[in-house]
Write a protein that holds these residues in place. Structure first.
Motif, PDB file in Angstrom:
ATOM      1  N   SER A   1       0.734  -1.925   3.965  1.00  0.00           N
ATOM      2  CA  SER A   1       1.465  -1.589   2.744  1.00  0.00           C
ATOM      3  C   SER A   1       2.571  -2.605   2.482  1.00  0.00           C
TER       4      SER A   1
ATOM      5  N   GLY B   1      -3.933   1.697   3.522  1.00  0.00           N
ATOM      6  CA  GLY B   1      -2.573   1.280   3.189  1.00  0.00           C
ATOM      7  C   GLY B   1      -2.540   0.285   2.042  1.00  0.00           C
TER       8      GLY B   1
ATOM      9  N   THR C   1      -1.236   1.411  -1.788  1.00  0.00           N
ATOM     10  CA  THR C   1      -0.036   0.744  -2.298  1.00  0.00           C
ATOM     11  C   THR C   1      -0.326  -0.011  -3.585  1.00  0.00           C
TER      12      THR C   1
END
Length: 277
Positions: free
Chosen positions: A107, A241, A245
């Motif tokens: 992320s 992730g 994001t």
């Protein structure tokens, strides 16, 4: 790798590189045939991927890598063959401690790239579109479930859990990650022709479409490193992730996409390359 010779009374515990490569060919065939056949049906139906009946072949196509992995697992069980030499166990244990840190790292690569893009005159960071997406899907739980299934769970047991260790039978970690990234990028191509997908919105011959395709390669490096550390759960975490994001921050500007690609390439080469062969 050196060939494994069998001594009298000794059991061979590792599959030979030749057998591993044969299994890889079967995996490619099943994965691409399943995914592209389903997505071709979705293209011919012509509707958006969220509406019936297009949603059925669209979703099934995304599970091509898992189906390929299942076919190989069944064949290996019937033949009594061992797991590939470079396979990483996904059983709960110390390796699972890598899942959360790697998810946060994944992320962070997107957030850092978005901040750099803003400094260079790119779009402002905003969660508005991401919040609207969550509301459209029915709340945080359906959003997380959809982001987890649509990509990470549907693909990682195949790409990293099956293809990656077989590629490692004859090449370094870095080369295996790069090659798998190219194959993974090609696998996505039909999605550009299904109206309503992110890829179709970009356009295959646009800068955003090109950057999306290229960005799959450093993603393969990150997920490959994660697999080396924590097995399939860790590669799922990295995939999740990054995708989540990007969705929350609505990364669709070519400038931001290019910086995400660059940041992930630097991190991926640093992590996977330094581990050597």
């Amino acid at each position: 790798m050196l060939p494994i010779f069998r001594r009298k009374g000794e059991n061979v515990s590792l599959a030979s590189p030749v057998r591993q490569r044969n299994g890889l060919a079967l995996f490619w065939a099943v994965t691409f045939t399943t995914s592209w056949a389903c997505w071709l049906v979705a293209i011919l139906l012509g509707g958006p991927p969220t509406s019936s009946p297009t949603v059925v072949p669209y979703l099934l196509g995304g599970f091509g890598p898992v189906i390929g992995a299942i076919v190989l697992r069944i064949r290996r069980a019937r033949r009594g063959e061992p797991a590939p030499a470079h396979a990483v166990s996904s059983r709960p244990g110390a390796r699972w401690l890598w899942v959360l840190p790697l998810l946060l790292l994944a992320s962070a690569t997107v957030v850092v790239a978005a901040l750099l893009a803003k400094l260079l005159g790119g779009p402002e960071l905003s969660l508005t579109a991401g919040q609207n997406l969550i509301a459209t899907l029915g709340g945080p739980v359906p959003f997380v479930v959809s982001m987890l299934i649509g990509g990470p769970l549907a693909e990682e047991p195949g790409w990293r859990g099956t293809a990656y260790p077989r590629l490692r039978a004859s090449m370094t970690r870095l080369r295996a990650g790069l090659l798998l990234g190219v194959v993974w990028a090609v696998w996505h191509v039909p999605l550009f022709f299904i109206p309503g997908t992110v890829q179709a919105a970009f356009g295959l011959l646009s800068w955003s479409g090109l950057l999306f395709t290229l960005s799959v390669v450093p993603m393969a490096l990150l997920t490959g490193y994660a697999y080396e550390r924590g097995g399939v759960p860790a590669s799922i975490a990295v995939h999740f992730g990054v995708n989540t994001t990007i969705a929350l921050l609505t990364i669709d500007s070519p400038v931001t996409q290019a910086l995400v690609l660059a940041v992930q390439a630097v991190v991926g080469f640093a992590l996977l390359g330094r581990r050597g062969s």
